[in-house]
Design a protein around this motif. Structure first.
Motif, PDB file in Angstrom:
ATOM      1  N   GLN A 238       0.822  -1.216   0.000  1.00 28.25           N
ATOM      2  CA  GLN A 238       0.000   0.000   0.000  1.00 28.25           C
ATOM      3  C   GLN A 238       0.852   1.259   0.000  1.00 28.25           C
ATOM      4  O   GLN A 238       0.467   2.271  -0.562  1.00 28.25           O
ATOM      5  N   THR A 239       2.034   1.177   0.639  1.00 32.70           N
ATOM      6  CA  THR A 239       2.889   2.357   0.729  1.00 32.70           C
ATOM      7  C   THR A 239       3.609   2.616  -0.584  1.00 32.70           C
ATOM      8  O   THR A 239       3.618   3.731  -1.077  1.00 32.70           O
ATOM      9  N   ILE A 240       4.220   1.579  -1.149  1.00 28.21           N
ATOM     10  CA  ILE A 240       5.064   1.813  -2.324  1.00 28.21           C
ATOM     11  C   ILE A 240       4.311   1.590  -3.637  1.00 28.21           C
ATOM     12  O   ILE A 240       4.774   1.994  -4.689  1.00 28.21           O
ATOM     13  N   ARG A 241       3.141   0.957  -3.567  1.00 34.20           N
ATOM     14  CA  ARG A 241       2.318   0.690  -4.748  1.00 34.20           C
ATOM     15  C   ARG A 241       3.102   0.008  -5.874  1.00 34.20           C
ATOM     16  O   ARG A 241       3.072   0.422  -7.019  1.00 34.20           O
ATOM     17  N   GLU A 242       3.841  -1.009  -5.469  1.00 34.16           N
ATOM     18  CA  GLU A 242       4.570  -1.823  -6.441  1.00 34.16           C
ATOM     19  C   GLU A 242       4.346  -3.275  -6.066  1.00 34.16           C
ATOM     20  O   GLU A 242       4.041  -3.572  -4.919  1.00 34.16           O
ATOM     21  N   ASP A 243       4.545  -4.168  -7.041  1.00 33.87           N
ATOM     22  CA  ASP A 243       4.481  -5.588  -6.710  1.00 33.87           C
ATOM     23  C   ASP A 243       5.717  -5.967  -5.910  1.00 33.87           C
ATOM     24  O   ASP A 243       6.801  -5.431  -6.135  1.00 33.87           O
ATOM     25  N   LEU A 244       5.539  -6.887  -4.989  1.00 30.32           N
ATOM     26  CA  LEU A 244       6.664  -7.307  -4.166  1.00 30.32           C
ATOM     27  C   LEU A 244       7.398  -8.445  -4.865  1.00 30.32           C
ATOM     28  O   LEU A 244       6.784  -9.252  -5.565  1.00 30.32           O
ATOM     29  N   PRO A 245       8.725  -8.505  -4.700  1.00 26.45           N
ATOM     30  CA  PRO A 245       9.475  -9.549  -5.396  1.00 26.45           C
ATOM     31  C   PRO A 245       9.090 -10.955  -4.928  1.00 26.45           C
ATOM     32  O   PRO A 245       8.588 -11.139  -3.822  1.00 26.45           O
ATOM     33  N   GLU A 246       9.359 -11.922  -5.762  1.00 25.87           N
ATOM     34  CA  GLU A 246       9.110 -13.336  -5.489  1.00 25.87           C
ATOM     35  C   GLU A 246       9.805 -13.759  -4.186  1.00 25.87           C
ATOM     36  O   GLU A 246      10.984 -13.506  -3.993  1.00 25.87           O
ATOM     37  N   GLY A 247       9.042 -14.384  -3.305  1.00 24.24           N
ATOM     38  CA  GLY A 247       9.650 -14.903  -2.073  1.00 24.24           C
ATOM     39  C   GLY A 247      10.019 -13.834  -1.063  1.00 24.24           C
ATOM     40  O   GLY A 247      10.663 -14.116  -0.053  1.00 24.24           O
ATOM     41  N   PHE A 248       9.588 -12.593  -1.315  1.00 24.60           N
ATOM     42  CA  PHE A 248       9.897 -11.456  -0.434  1.00 24.60           C
ATOM     43  C   PHE A 248       9.484 -11.750   1.009  1.00 24.60           C
ATOM     44  O   PHE A 248       8.384 -12.241   1.251  1.00 24.60           O
ATOM     45  N   GLN A 249      10.377 -11.449   1.947  1.00 21.78           N
ATOM     46  CA  GLN A 249      10.128 -11.603   3.389  1.00 21.78           C
ATOM     47  C   GLN A 249       9.923 -13.044   3.830  1.00 21.78           C
ATOM     48  O   GLN A 249       9.405 -13.284   4.916  1.00 21.78           O
ATOM     49  N   ARG A 250      10.316 -13.990   3.017  1.00 18.76           N
ATOM     50  CA  ARG A 250      10.286 -15.384   3.471  1.00 18.76           C
ATOM     51  C   ARG A 250      11.674 -15.733   4.031  1.00 18.76           C
ATOM     52  O   ARG A 250      12.674 -15.106   3.665  1.00 18.76           O
ATOM     53  N   SER A 251      11.726 -16.762   4.860  1.00 20.52           N
ATOM     54  CA  SER A 251      12.988 -17.147   5.529  1.00 20.52           C
ATOM     55  C   SER A 251      14.173 -17.204   4.576  1.00 20.52           C
ATOM     56  O   SER A 251      15.248 -16.689   4.873  1.00 20.52           O
ATOM     57  N   GLU A 252      13.940 -17.851   3.429  1.00 20.19           N
ATOM     58  CA  GLU A 252      15.029 -18.066   2.474  1.00 20.19           C
ATOM     59  C   GLU A 252      15.542 -16.726   1.939  1.00 20.19           C
ATOM     60  O   GLU A 252      16.741 -16.527   1.756  1.00 20.19           O
ATOM     61  N   PHE A 253      14.592 -15.805   1.718  1.00 15.52           N
ATOM     62  CA  PHE A 253      14.914 -14.448   1.259  1.00 15.52           C
ATOM     63  C   PHE A 253      15.749 -13.725   2.322  1.00 15.52           C
ATOM     64  O   PHE A 253      16.738 -13.058   2.025  1.00 15.52           O
ATOM     65  N   LEU A 254      15.356 -13.891   3.570  1.00 14.00           N
ATOM     66  CA  LEU A 254      16.087 -13.235   4.656  1.00 14.00           C
ATOM     67  C   LEU A 254      17.491 -13.801   4.815  1.00 14.00           C
ATOM     68  O   LEU A 254      18.433 -13.067   5.076  1.00 14.00           O
ATOM     69  N   MET A 255      17.606 -15.125   4.634  1.00 16.54           N
ATOM     70  CA  MET A 255      18.931 -15.724   4.750  1.00 16.54           C
ATOM     71  C   MET A 255      19.834 -15.214   3.629  1.00 16.54           C
ATOM     72  O   MET A 255      20.986 -14.846   3.855  1.00 16.54           O
ATOM     73  N   GLU A 256      19.242 -15.152   2.435  1.00 13.67           N
ATOM     74  CA  GLU A 256      19.977 -14.635   1.278  1.00 13.67           C
ATOM     75  C   GLU A 256      20.449 -13.197   1.538  1.00 13.67           C
ATOM     76  O   GLU A 256      21.519 -12.807   1.080  1.00 13.67           O
ATOM     77  N   HIS A 257      19.644 -12.420   2.249  1.00 12.51           N
ATOM     78  CA  HIS A 257      20.016 -11.034   2.521  1.00 12.51           C
ATOM     79  C   HIS A 257      20.795 -10.874   3.820  1.00 12.51           C
ATOM     80  O   HIS A 257      20.989  -9.751   4.298  1.00 12.51           O
TER      81      HIS A 257
END
Lengths: 300, 318
Positions: A238-257
């Motif tokens: 709602q804030t950025i009005r963009e689609d979120l990337p695949e797997g965004f905010q999932r464990s695997e995504f967090l580990m990758e980051h």
């Protein structure tokens, strides 16, 4: 099916917890892949789907049974209960919500606290219960975790937290926000005392809990596919009005980051936690005896 | 009358009329003392009527007033010779938070604060005072630098909240805030927090752990914005006013809940009506608290800070 493909199939967002309560029926539809899974088999797999690896949401006492050596758990601080300091009313009264949550879960708060052994190591455990008002942190959770941390310091044992929560409890307003400072401040003390905190993040771990004790583990472990973040995906969208990337905010995504140490399947969770305790603590009685035995053998 | 709140306007119009009459009378050499006195007393009544019983939602609007003094305004009004330090040494400089050092009276202090912008260009640059993780990490870096040399820390809190965006999440918004709470709780120097406008949730608390927490009279501090609370619990963001009442977010509320140590009084109508007066009140309060805190050794300071936050919360034991 591998983990990536089940991630794709999952519906986004936090769903109504009612849908996830354990059924009495023989069969259960997997919320990850839609397959019908035999109840007994699910239970054997610690409530993970053997087809797609989806992790069903658990209650605090189920995590207790998974993590703690049988018979070793002693519940502590169970007498601490919520009041309604703001006399908060939205569509319902907060006091009524509390009563309903107690009735539904059979517990009196959103966190189960106690001591127990993991692979012989004595530890303090705080296990959050999403079923109790979304595992939200108000004064009671803050107090229980802060006091439990102090007990870990007094006993010189590690602290294990397991989070499954939507964040701070709005119905206690600013007092909920202050629990973030309270728990973090006590964890700083634990750290200064040279003691270990293992933080486990289960689906979902968001908001004020992620922005306090859940992110302050010396080692941070997450279950696969868990939603973990500060802001919820809907708020971000709602804030950025963009689609979120695949797997965004999932464990695997967090580990990758770089935000999580290990993503661990529930069936290996205890083994990994015990490995961490084995390595970073010296005070397990069994280990102490081992060390003594070794020393004697070597004639020291 | 752009940039003013609806409920302020009747008073502003009256004040304008008084000014006009006064300058007209001066020009024409007329005696309007009687008429002026009448209008002044009417203005005084109106002031009492408007500001005497502000709703929580009106306080929220004052806290967000586009003319309200911001962190760098207070830094200037306090007479601090501010040297700004930039960047978190990890990723970039986040201008939603300013950090640096200077002298407050003769005392060497470290200053950290959220910074909003005055116009669209500045607000884009400052992201409306909504920091990314690198903002919190910069803040901590500079606070630790201060602590290394025993310098007291003053933080100014004024943010709608931490930024909810993709990059912020990727770089660990939650972790950045959590680490600040953790570290600020045991920095061995006095820390005074002043909430000068909006204390928006974890984004505010991320530079909000200290020995003294002060709030300006018309500032707010809450677990979630009234709009956010309304859209989740009342299913309608337009019911923010109701949410503000339910959450109890004003300085008076927080004082009653035992969360803040002092309310710093504002000039009638709010800090924007007389910024210098607000600046003096803030300066006086900071000076008083720092003098008290400097009497304590660092061990006592940290012990009391922990006890302060440990005491927060309400529950029963059965």
């Amino acid at each position: 099916m591998d983990q990536v493909s089940w991630l794709k199939r999952r519906k986004r967002g936090i769903k109504d917890s009612k849908k996830r309560e354990m059924p009495d029926g023989l069969w259960r539809k997997c919320e990850g892949c839609g397959e019908i899974v035999y109840h007994k088999e699910l239970e054997r797999n610690l409530w993970t789907c053997n087809k797609c690896g989806y992790h069903f949401r658990l209650q605090a006492n189920q995590y207790r049974d998974i993590l703690v050596d049988p018979g070793s758990f002693v519940e502590l601080l169970s007498g601490i209960e919520s009041t309604d300091p703001l006399e908060f009313v939205d569509s319902k009264k907060y006091s009524d919500r509390l009563t309903a949550a107690k009735k539904k879960t059979g517990h009196n708060s959103a966190v189960l606290t106690g001591s127990g052994r993991l692979g012989g190591h004595l530890a303090m455990l705080a296990l959050l219960d999403f079923g109790f008002l979304g595992g939200s942190m108000g004064s009671v959770m803050g107090e229980k975790i802060a006091r439990l941390t102090r007990m870990a310091i007094e006993e010189r044992v590690p602290l294990i937290t397991l989070s499954s929560t939507g964040g701070a409890r709005m119905q206690e307003g600013i007092l909920s926000l202050m629990q973030m400072a309270k728990t973090s401040a006590m964890l700083a003390r634990l750290h200064d005392e040279g003691l270990l905190h293992v933080a486990i993040q289960a689906h979902p771990t968001t908001g004020g809990v992620t922005a306090s004790f859940a992110s302050l583990g010396d080692v941070i472990i997450a279950e696969p596919g868990a939603l973990i973040g500060f802001a919820g995906p809907r708020v971000i969208q709602q804030t950025i009005r963009e689609d979120l990337p695949e797997g965004f905010q999932r464990s695997e995504f967090l580990m990758e980051h770089g935000m999580i140490d290990i993503v661990v399947h529930r069936k290996e969770l205890k083994d990994v936690v015990v490995k961490v305790l084995d390595f970073f603590t010296n005070d397990g009685p069994d280990r102490a005896e081992d060390t003594l035995g070794q020393a004697r053998k070597q004639g020291l | 009358m752009a940039g003013w709140l609806e409920f302020e306007k009747p008073l502003l119009e009256l004040e304008q009329r008084i000014d006009e009459l006064r300058s007209f009378a001066d020009d024409q050499n007329l005696d309007v003392a009687k008429e002026l006195a009448r209008l002044e007393s009417k203005a005084e009544d109106l002031r009492k009527q408007i500001y005497g019983k502000l709703t929580r939602w009106q306080v929220t609007q004052i806290a967000r007033h586009p003319r309200r003094p911001y962190t760098l305004d207070y830094v200037r009004m306090l007479g601090i010779d501010f040297t700004e330090l930039h960047g978190d040494r990890r990723f970039r400089d986040d201008e939603a938070i300013v950090a640096g050092f200077g002298h407050l009276n003769s005392r060497k202090v470290v200053i950290v604060g959220h910074q909003k912008g005055r116009d669209t260009k500045q607000n884009i640059q400052r992201n409306f005072g909504m920091a990314h993780p690198e903002g919190y990490r910069k803040a901590l870096r500079v606070m630790k630098l201060g602590a290394k040399f025993g310098r007291p820390i003053i933080t100014f809190v004024d943010t709608p909240g931490a930024w909810p965006g993709i990059g912020a999440e990727e770089r660990g918004q939650a972790e950045a805030i959590a680490v600040n709470l953790f570290e600020m709780s045991h920095l061995p120097v006095p820390i005074v927090i002043v909430v000068i406008g909006e204390g928006g949730s974890g984004g505010a608390l991320g530079i909000g752990v200290g020995d003294r927490v002060l709030m300006l009279e018309y500032s707010i501090y809450s677990v979630i914005s009234p709009e956010g609370c309304a859209s989740i619990l009342f299913r309608d963001a337009a019911r923010a006013s109701q949410a503000a009442d339910a959450m109890k977010i004003t300085a008076k509320d927080l004082s009653e809940l035992g969360v803040i140590d002092e309310t710093v009084p504002e000039p009638p109508g709010g800090a924007h009506r007389d910024p210098e007066a607000a600046g003096r009140a803030v300066g006086e309060a900071i000076e008083r608290h720092l003098s008290e805190l400097e009497q304590m050794g660092s061990v006592e300071l940290v012990r009391k800070r922990l006890a302060k936050f440990m005491a927060m919360g309400e529950f029963k034991e059965v």
